[in-house]
Design a protein around this motif. Structure first.
Motif, PDB file in Angstrom:
ATOM      1  N   ALA A 200      -3.064   8.714  12.062  1.00 30.08           N
ATOM      2  CA  ALA A 200      -3.613   8.144  10.728  1.00 30.08           C
ATOM      3  C   ALA A 200      -4.392   9.488   9.906  1.00 30.08           C
ATOM      4  O   ALA A 200      -4.087   9.786   8.869  1.00 30.08           O
ATOM      5  CB  ALA A 200      -4.571   7.268  11.060  1.00 30.08           C
TER       6      ALA A 200
ATOM      7  N   PRO B 191      -1.742   2.963  -2.046  1.00 29.57           N
ATOM      8  CA  PRO B 191      -2.589   2.885  -0.701  1.00 29.57           C
ATOM      9  C   PRO B 191      -3.569   1.609  -0.672  1.00 29.57           C
ATOM     10  O   PRO B 191      -3.941   1.231   0.387  1.00 29.57           O
ATOM     11  CB  PRO B 191      -3.574   4.133  -0.812  1.00 29.57           C
TER      12      PRO B 191
ATOM     13  N   PHE C 299       1.874   3.435   4.438  1.00 27.47           N
ATOM     14  CA  PHE C 299       0.940   4.104   5.553  1.00 27.47           C
ATOM     15  C   PHE C 299       1.547   4.012   6.840  1.00 27.47           C
ATOM     16  O   PHE C 299       1.611   5.265   7.382  1.00 27.47           O
ATOM     17  CB  PHE C 299      -0.558   3.454   5.858  1.00 27.47           C
TER      18      PHE C 299
ATOM     19  N   ARG D 182       2.663   7.382   9.107  1.00 26.55           N
ATOM     20  CA  ARG D 182       2.174   7.799  10.395  1.00 26.55           C
ATOM     21  C   ARG D 182       3.486   8.023  11.346  1.00 26.55           C
ATOM     22  O   ARG D 182       3.459   8.977  12.206  1.00 26.55           O
ATOM     23  CB  ARG D 182       1.600   6.793  10.981  1.00 26.55           C
TER      24      ARG D 182
ATOM     25  N   ASN E 288       2.980  -1.403   1.287  1.00 25.04           N
ATOM     26  CA  ASN E 288       2.201  -0.257   1.827  1.00 25.04           C
ATOM     27  C   ASN E 288       3.178   0.706   2.769  1.00 25.04           C
ATOM     28  O   ASN E 288       3.706   0.141   3.528  1.00 25.04           O
ATOM     29  CB  ASN E 288       0.998  -0.892   2.385  1.00 25.04           C
TER      30      ASN E 288
ATOM     31  N   SER F 270       2.609  13.889   3.439  1.00 21.83           N
ATOM     32  CA  SER F 270       2.380  12.245   2.940  1.00 21.83           C
ATOM     33  C   SER F 270       1.505  12.286   1.837  1.00 21.83           C
ATOM     34  O   SER F 270       0.479  12.928   1.442  1.00 21.83           O
ATOM     35  CB  SER F 270       1.594  11.732   4.433  1.00 21.83           C
TER      36      SER F 270
ATOM     37  N   ARG G  72      -4.016  11.335   6.387  1.00 24.82           N
ATOM     38  CA  ARG G  72      -5.066  11.444   5.376  1.00 24.82           C
ATOM     39  C   ARG G  72      -5.281  13.233   4.915  1.00 24.82           C
ATOM     40  O   ARG G  72      -5.704  13.396   3.859  1.00 24.82           O
ATOM     41  CB  ARG G  72      -6.312  10.829   5.843  1.00 24.82           C
TER      42      ARG G  72
ATOM     43  N   GLU H 206       0.821   8.395  -0.430  1.00 23.24           N
ATOM     44  CA  GLU H 206       0.800   7.021  -0.875  1.00 23.24           C
ATOM     45  C   GLU H 206       0.646   6.710  -2.122  1.00 23.24           C
ATOM     46  O   GLU H 206      -0.318   7.036  -2.913  1.00 23.24           O
ATOM     47  CB  GLU H 206      -0.059   6.389   0.164  1.00 23.24           C
TER      48      GLU H 206
END
Length: 238
Positions: free
Chosen positions: A163, A45, A99, A103, A97, A40, A167, A42
């Motif tokens: 999540a 973000p 995110f 996920r 976004n 991942s 990260r 972004e």
């Protein structure tokens, strides 16, 4: 050998780079011994969930261009995508976004369907009239990729589900010095930045395979078009 690919659904060069990498991998003699893992990253973000804008408008604002100039930028990227046999809509696409998409991709990874979902999400975002920023579209894509629809819906409903996995990927990208995507890492030895031609991937795979005892991360292939952490995507001139 493991190949890790940091990318974002919003990045056109990630879409193009994936296709070019797969062409290169198909020519690699040891392709059946290569594990591909998608990570991942972004590009935007800080954008609030649900805050979407048309890509043309976003590009015009970001680069201080007219809508006509932004449309020309998109057409240039579309030509690169189409040269790889990829569909690419130059109008009507939205940006937001990503995110939640990341996920869901981690759920897909846990279920062994990561590449399938990523491929479908890219196609939906760049080639089809389907917004990947709509939760029900994501659930439908997950189901098409072979995931359980209710499990996918439950992940999207829980903001903490996977999540930390997202990260962690992003922290590792920073540790490796990745500030643009796509970013390919071969066995944590060689790094390739941008949507390189397929022959660069063939050369890198062969070099990484031959030099497996190496320990330091070495960047190969030179510069190529990519999208950076400010969300800016390089557009080659015709």
């Amino acid at each position: 050998m493991r190949v890790e690919i940091w990318s974002d659904i919003a990045c056109p060069w990630c879409y193009i780079g994936k296709a070019r990498f797969e062409k290169g991998l198909a020519e690699f003699a040891h392709r059946d011994e290569v594990e591909v893992v998608h990570r991942s990253f972004e590009l935007d973000p800080s954008r609030a969930k649900g805050d979407t804008a048309l890509v043309i408008d976003m590009l015009a604002e970001k680069y201080g261009r007219s809508r006509e100039e932004a449309a020309a930028m998109e057409a240039n990227v579309a030509a690169n995508a189409q040269s790889e046999g990829l569909g690419y809509r130059t109008e009507g696409r939205d940006h937001g976004n990503t995110f939640d998409i990341h996920r869901l991709l981690h759920l897909a990874k846990a279920r062994g369907r990561q590449d399938e979902l990523l491929t479908l999400a890219y196609r939906a975002n760049f080639a089809e009239e389907r917004s990947v920023f709509d939760a029900e579209v994501l659930v439908a894509l997950a189901e098409e990729a072979g995931l359980d629809a209710e499990e996918a819906r439950a992940v999207l409903a829980d903001p903490e589900a996977y999540a930390e996995d997202v990260r962690t990927d992003e922290r590792e990208a920073a540790e490796l010095g990745a500030n643009a995507v796509p970013f390919f890492v071969l066995d944590r030895r060689y790094g390739i930045s941008g949507g390189q031609p397929s022959e660069v991937f063939v050369q890198a795979l062969e070099q990484a395979w031959k030099d497996r005892p190496a320990t330091a991360l070495t960047t190969v292939g030179g510069n190529a078009a990519a999208c950076d952490t400010d969300g800016a995507c390089e557009v080659p001139q015709s």
